[in-house]
Design a protein around this motif. Structure first.
Motif, PDB file in Angstrom:
ATOM      1  N   ARG A  20      57.068  60.684  60.685  1.00 48.15           N
ATOM      2  CA  ARG A  20      55.147  60.317  59.809  1.00 48.15           C
ATOM      3  C   ARG A  20      55.197  60.863  60.871  1.00 48.15           C
ATOM      4  O   ARG A  20      53.911  61.412  61.721  1.00 48.15           O
ATOM      5  CB  ARG A  20      54.966  60.117  58.620  1.00 48.15           C
ATOM      6  CG  ARG A  20      53.496  59.981  58.674  1.00 48.15           C
ATOM      7  CD  ARG A  20      53.579  58.894  57.311  1.00 48.15           C
ATOM      8  NE  ARG A  20      54.060  59.041  56.477  1.00 48.15           N
ATOM      9  CZ  ARG A  20      54.563  58.222  56.053  1.00 48.15           C
ATOM     10  NH1 ARG A  20      54.960  56.719  56.420  1.00 48.15           N
ATOM     11  NH2 ARG A  20      55.513  58.169  54.713  1.00 48.15           N
ATOM     12  N   ASN A  21      55.213  59.624  62.396  1.00 46.21           N
ATOM     13  CA  ASN A  21      54.522  59.365  63.425  1.00 46.21           C
ATOM     14  C   ASN A  21      54.091  60.772  64.706  1.00 46.21           C
ATOM     15  O   ASN A  21      53.615  60.645  65.018  1.00 46.21           O
ATOM     16  CB  ASN A  21      54.690  58.316  64.105  1.00 46.21           C
ATOM     17  CG  ASN A  21      55.295  56.782  63.549  1.00 46.21           C
ATOM     18  OD1 ASN A  21      53.857  56.901  62.919  1.00 46.21           O
ATOM     19  ND2 ASN A  21      55.523  55.505  63.386  1.00 46.21           N
ATOM     20  N   SER A  23      54.968  64.074  63.770  1.00 44.04           N
ATOM     21  CA  SER A  23      54.067  64.854  63.678  1.00 44.04           C
ATOM     22  C   SER A  23      52.610  64.419  63.804  1.00 44.04           C
ATOM     23  O   SER A  23      52.088  65.114  63.767  1.00 44.04           O
ATOM     24  CB  SER A  23      53.942  65.163  61.884  1.00 44.04           C
ATOM     25  OG  SER A  23      54.247  63.902  60.814  1.00 44.04           O
ATOM     26  N   GLN A  24      52.032  63.577  62.998  1.00 38.75           N
ATOM     27  CA  GLN A  24      50.381  62.649  63.172  1.00 38.75           C
ATOM     28  C   GLN A  24      50.341  62.640  64.833  1.00 38.75           C
ATOM     29  O   GLN A  24      49.218  63.135  65.529  1.00 38.75           O
ATOM     30  CB  GLN A  24      50.144  61.410  62.740  1.00 38.75           C
ATOM     31  CG  GLN A  24      50.531  61.595  61.704  1.00 38.75           C
ATOM     32  CD  GLN A  24      50.525  60.003  60.755  1.00 38.75           C
ATOM     33  OE1 GLN A  24      50.124  59.196  62.011  1.00 38.75           O
ATOM     34  NE2 GLN A  24      49.855  60.559  59.071  1.00 38.75           N
ATOM     35  N   ARG A  25      51.244  62.373  66.146  1.00 39.20           N
ATOM     36  CA  ARG A  25      51.344  62.168  66.834  1.00 39.20           C
ATOM     37  C   ARG A  25      51.021  63.665  67.727  1.00 39.20           C
ATOM     38  O   ARG A  25      50.069  63.847  68.580  1.00 39.20           O
ATOM     39  CB  ARG A  25      52.127  61.361  67.990  1.00 39.20           C
ATOM     40  CG  ARG A  25      52.119  61.513  69.636  1.00 39.20           C
ATOM     41  CD  ARG A  25      53.430  60.705  69.956  1.00 39.20           C
ATOM     42  NE  ARG A  25      53.775  59.528  70.057  1.00 39.20           N
ATOM     43  CZ  ARG A  25      54.241  58.678  68.687  1.00 39.20           C
ATOM     44  NH1 ARG A  25      55.401  59.766  68.729  1.00 39.20           N
ATOM     45  NH2 ARG A  25      54.157  57.587  68.257  1.00 39.20           N
ATOM     46  N   ALA A  27      50.096  66.684  66.282  1.00 42.55           N
ATOM     47  CA  ALA A  27      48.536  66.966  65.972  1.00 42.55           C
ATOM     48  C   ALA A  27      48.296  66.678  66.244  1.00 42.55           C
ATOM     49  O   ALA A  27      46.309  67.117  66.831  1.00 42.55           O
ATOM     50  CB  ALA A  27      49.091  66.919  64.000  1.00 42.55           C
ATOM     51  N   MET A  28      47.734  65.258  67.184  1.00 47.74           N
ATOM     52  CA  MET A  28      46.799  64.830  68.439  1.00 47.74           C
ATOM     53  C   MET A  28      46.268  65.427  68.697  1.00 47.74           C
ATOM     54  O   MET A  28      45.637  65.776  70.010  1.00 47.74           O
ATOM     55  CB  MET A  28      47.045  62.834  68.138  1.00 47.74           C
ATOM     56  CG  MET A  28      46.149  62.749  69.024  1.00 47.74           C
ATOM     57  SD  MET A  28      46.049  60.836  69.284  1.00 47.74           S
ATOM     58  CE  MET A  28      48.426  61.288  70.273  1.00 47.74           C
ATOM     59  N   LYS A  56      41.313  63.626  64.707  1.00 46.02           N
ATOM     60  CA  LYS A  56      42.618  62.893  65.179  1.00 46.02           C
ATOM     61  C   LYS A  56      42.910  61.735  66.942  1.00 46.02           C
ATOM     62  O   LYS A  56      43.920  61.155  65.666  1.00 46.02           O
ATOM     63  CB  LYS A  56      43.451  64.305  66.093  1.00 46.02           C
ATOM     64  CG  LYS A  56      43.231  65.228  65.056  1.00 46.02           C
ATOM     65  CD  LYS A  56      44.522  65.186  64.365  1.00 46.02           C
ATOM     66  CE  LYS A  56      43.819  66.846  63.285  1.00 46.02           C
ATOM     67  NZ  LYS A  56      45.216  66.798  61.734  1.00 46.02           N
ATOM     68  N   SER A  59      41.972  58.872  63.962  1.00 42.96           N
ATOM     69  CA  SER A  59      43.485  58.287  62.954  1.00 42.96           C
ATOM     70  C   SER A  59      44.239  57.843  63.182  1.00 42.96           C
ATOM     71  O   SER A  59      45.186  57.409  62.680  1.00 42.96           O
ATOM     72  CB  SER A  59      43.613  60.215  62.395  1.00 42.96           C
ATOM     73  OG  SER A  59      44.684  59.908  61.261  1.00 42.96           O
ATOM     74  N   ALA A  60      44.653  58.671  64.225  1.00 44.83           N
ATOM     75  CA  ALA A  60      45.902  58.036  65.556  1.00 44.83           C
ATOM     76  C   ALA A  60      46.082  56.362  65.985  1.00 44.83           C
ATOM     77  O   ALA A  60      46.973  55.621  65.337  1.00 44.83           O
ATOM     78  CB  ALA A  60      46.220  58.824  66.885  1.00 44.83           C
ATOM     79  N   LYS A  63      46.306  54.247  62.308  1.00 46.06           N
ATOM     80  CA  LYS A  63      47.647  55.192  62.028  1.00 46.06           C
ATOM     81  C   LYS A  63      48.469  53.795  62.550  1.00 46.06           C
ATOM     82  O   LYS A  63      49.909  53.563  62.290  1.00 46.06           O
ATOM     83  CB  LYS A  63      48.440  56.047  62.160  1.00 46.06           C
ATOM     84  CG  LYS A  63      47.481  56.988  61.103  1.00 46.06           C
ATOM     85  CD  LYS A  63      47.929  56.863  59.605  1.00 46.06           C
ATOM     86  CE  LYS A  63      47.245  58.468  58.643  1.00 46.06           C
ATOM     87  NZ  LYS A  63      46.411  57.396  57.628  1.00 46.06           N
TER      88      LYS A  63
END
Length: 84
Positions: A20-21, A23-25, A27-28, A56, A59-60, A63
């Motif tokens: 999860r981390n 994928s979010q990183r 995307a950012m 983004k 959001s990071a 999270k």
């Protein structure tokens, strides 16, 4: 593979959090790179891409992927590029 039940669960939760981390990183970073390319080429949608990149980054922070000062510094640098 661990033998203890709690260690087995720890491995599973670590794998899910890591994916999860990641994928979010990713995307950012993609949002930031898209904005930087648009700002470099003086594209019309640079403002929209800046808003997306700053979302983004925020959001990071929420999270726990980035420190809040790191995100603020990055947003400031992006804003300077937008102003040019």
């Amino acid at each position: 593979m661990p033998n203890i039940k709690s260690a087995i669960k720890r491995v599973r939760t670590t794998e899910t959090r890591n994916s999860r981390n990641t994928s979010q990183r990713t995307a950012m970073r993609t949002a930031v790179k898209k904005f930087e390319q648009a700002a470099e080429n003086n594209a019309e949608n640079a403002k929209e891409l800046y808003v997306e990149a700053s979302k983004k980054l925020d959001s990071a922070v929420s999270k726990g992927l980035l420190h809040k000062n790191n995100a603020a510094r990055n947003k400031s640098r992006l804003a300077k590029k937008l102003a040019k």
